[in-house]
Design a protein around this motif. Structure first.
Motif: not given
Length: 291
Positions: A98-100, A105-106, A128-130, A155-158
């Protein structure tokens, strides 16, 4: 100085988990889980700061993000931002996936500053979010088959909500636009309108369009708190969901270029507390034991 050590020094924005728009490992989360979540936050915050750094070239950003990834996986030198998360993952037997994915995304942010349509934006949110929601759920031992889909929607909504709230700042400081080009064209808006002091009617229409789609994502995610076994996490997510709904509704009538969309701290806390209490009250009727 190595690329890995650079990530802990010159690129840091100084922003911490208490500065985020939504709670990060609030005291609703059990103390045994907070260190892992905060280690994850600090690691991805370092990556986000690299991606948003105004003075770094895209190539330099990619190199530094690669070094940050290698520090977590053990493929490269240690990094002070990666070490706490690496320890937490090892202690819990969790992979670094998940971190990778967030670092992916970055890397997108380093290379890309425009999005063609809604699907392309949601693809960005997938990385980037999920992964943030998925990591928190994994830390709590929740069943992915029960919770990932609704968590992904929230998460996508946020993420889209944050993009809309910061659309003017992102354009002015980073020349980064997350409002899809297709949505701008549909309403007769132009990217340059994001640099104005107030949103034009055309830009307001585009923002409302995306806010409505974001409310749809939040509706998809609404069942999540009641599907979570951990009571404290259920309350946390219920609070975040309620706040997101209210803020997104605010974007239907407010101009993020010239008006504050956020509630004050007192109202923020009151709304969150009410939602958390509601989730707690529903626990006896879930049909399965809660943690």
């Amino acid at each position: 100085m190595s690329a890995a050590l650079d990530t802990a020094t010159a690129t840091r924005s100084g922003k911490g988990h208490n500065d985020e728009n939504f709670p990060v490992a609030s005291h609703l989360i059990h103390p045994r889980h907070r260190p892992a979540i905060l280690a994850f936050y600090n690691y991805v915050r370092a990556g986000d700061d690299i991606a948003d750094h105004a003075d770094l070239s895209p190539e330099r950003k990619i190199a530094m993000l690669d070094a940050l990834a290698d520090a977590l996986t053990g493929a490269g030198p240690a990094d002070p931002e990666a070490a706490p998360l690496k320890r937490e993952l090892a202690a819990r037997g969790l992979p670094p996936l998940h971190a990778l994915e967030l670092l992916d995304a970055f890397r997108m942010d380093a290379r890309k500053n425009r999005y063609a349509d809604w699907d392309e934006l949601i693809h960005y949110c997938r990385y980037s979010a999920m992964p943030v929601g998925r990591f928190v759920l994994d830390v709590h031992g929740e069943d992915p088959a029960r919770v990932y889909k609704t968590s992904d929607a929230i998460c996508a909504a946020l993420q889209v909500l944050n993009h809309l709230q910061d659309c003017g700042k992102d354009f002015r400081t980073l020349d980064r636009v997350y409002i899809p080009e297709e949505t701008l064209r549909k309403h007769g808006a132009r990217v340059e309108m994001l640099g104005e002091a107030r949103a034009t009617p055309q830009l307001r229409a585009a923002i409302r369009d995306l806010a409505e789609r974001t409310l749809g994502l939040l509706e998809e995610g609404r069942p999540l708190p009641d599907r979570i076994d951990d009571t404290r996490l259920s309350m946390e997510i219920a609070a975040i969901h309620r706040l997101a709904v209210l803020l997104t509704r605010g974007l239907l009538t407010r101009d993020p270029l010239s008006e504050k969309v956020h509630h004050g701290k007192a109202a923020f806390a009151f709304i969150a507390l009410g939602a958390a209490a509601g989730a707690l009250a529903r626990r006896p009727f879930r049909g399965r034991a809660a943690a």
